[in-house]
Design a protein around this motif. Structure first.
Motif: not given
Length: 371
Positions: A353-361
């Motif tokens: 997967x390509x993922x990131x941390x959500x700025x909203x959470x």
């Protein structure tokens, strides 16, 4: 063919001498200690579950843990020691350069080594039957990451790179994949540049993305902070294909600055039934959300246990079992094959997967691409 499904109710080991497995894990600096802690948690939980399911033909499975501290020589020495202690196989390791040293030594000694997490394509210099790997090769994962960048509209991509065989390999993979598709890779040598100078170089080269091919926390964290605070780079994407943002320490050190930084992780969109159960157990053990590295550790022991139950602890027979293994792991069905350009037995289709941390959470991960 060895086919093994997860067992939930079985007898305890009946006794006899234990079947020993050596575990290579980075537990002290300069190793990535948090990754090592997650890897070890997965390995240990799987050993517990194997023994709870009857062990290896009634014999208990025992894990002999050795700290590699991200040191190739220390890892090679540990393989020598573990071989002398009579382990049936060696497992683990997170750092690619360290795993390469361990694989070379295991191959020379005739000791099976199932590598959990390291992705460097060239774990050995020649084809070997002694080494198998669960993590996908770097060439596959980083090409997927390059496609993600291109699809997002990035054509001028900078890499802040430290000197390392692993980072150099990643840079080469990215350049070779980007160039035929209209992308340009700009190399920034972190032996010469401060974080502030990196910002100036990004502006001068009109780069729209910066990839962190450097160690964590230093210099990765100062670079992120510098770019985030530079108004000239407000629209610049920061990426970390090696997975630095996966771990809680990243979020603790960077807070909101550590969000929206895409990285590679080796999880499916949905875990198997076994994986869902193990996720709960790992969360309790780690008192935090388990990373993909913890699942790699669990799958490593699950795979070795299946091979040991079928072929026994004889090293030669165990190494011959790789092409016959079929195991339901936490992240999918595990089978090994020969992959062109890869000299070890390779899990055919580990998830990427390509993922990131959500700025909203920041505790939530957004999935941008799955392969």
């Amino acid at each position: 063919m060895i086919t093994e499904a997860p067992q939930t109710h079985a007898a305890e080991p009946t006794g006899g001498s234990p079947v020993r497995i050596g575990a290579l894990v980075p537990l002290t600096r300069p190793g990535w200690v948090e990754a090592g802690r997650h890897l070890l948690a997965g390995l240990q939980l799987a050993v517990h579950d194997v023994n709870d399911s009857g062990g290896i033909d009634g014999r208990p499975l025992e894990l002999l843990v050795r700290d590699t501290a991200a040191d190739p020589q220390q890892a090679a020495a540990a393989v020598d020691e573990l071989a002398g202690l009579g382990v049936a196989a060696v497992a683990g390791e997170y750092h690619s350069v360290v795993a390469r040293a361990a694989a070379a030594r295991a191959d020379a000694l005739g000791l099976p080594f199932l590598c959990s997490s390291a992705v460097l394509d060239t774990l050995t210099e020649h084809p070997t039957d002694w080494v198998a790997r669960l993590a996908p090769p770097q060439s596959r994962g980083w090409r997927i990451y390059a496609d993600f960048l291109l699809d997002a509209g990035h054509r001028r991509i900078a890499v802040a790179a430290a000197p390392s065989v692993y980072w150099a390999s990643g840079t080469r993979i990215l350049r070779d994949h980007l160039a035929p598709r209209g992308g340009t890779l700009i190399e920034l040598d972190m032996r010469e540049l401060t974080p502030a100078a990196v910002c100036d170089e990004l502006v001068a080269h009109e780069a729209t993305a910066l990839l962190l091919l450097v160690g964590h926390p230093d210099p990765a964290v100062p670079i992120v902070q510098a770019v985030r605070r530079d108004p000239r780079l407000a629209d610049t994407l920061i990426g970390a294909p090696a997975g630095q943002p996966e771990f809680a320490e990243w979020a603790t050190l960077l807070g909101d600055d550590g969000t929206a930084i895409p990285f590679l992780r080796y999880l499916p969109d949905r875990l198997t039934l076994l994986g869902a159960r193990i996720e709960t157990a790992l969360r309790e053990q780690l008192t935090a959300a388990p990373s993909f590295v913890a699942f790699e550790g669990y799958d490593t022991i699950t795979t070795l246990a299946a091979a040991l139950r079928s072929h026994g602890p004889d090293r030669t027979r165990l190494a011959a079992s790789w092409p016959h293994v079929t195991v339901e792991g936490t992240r999918g069905k595990i089978q090994f094959s020969r992959t062109p350009g890869i000299d070890v037995w390779q899990w055919v289709e580990p998830p990427i997967q390509v993922v990131d941390r959500d700025p909203a959470d920041p505790e939530r991960f957004r999935i941008h691409r799955t392969d």
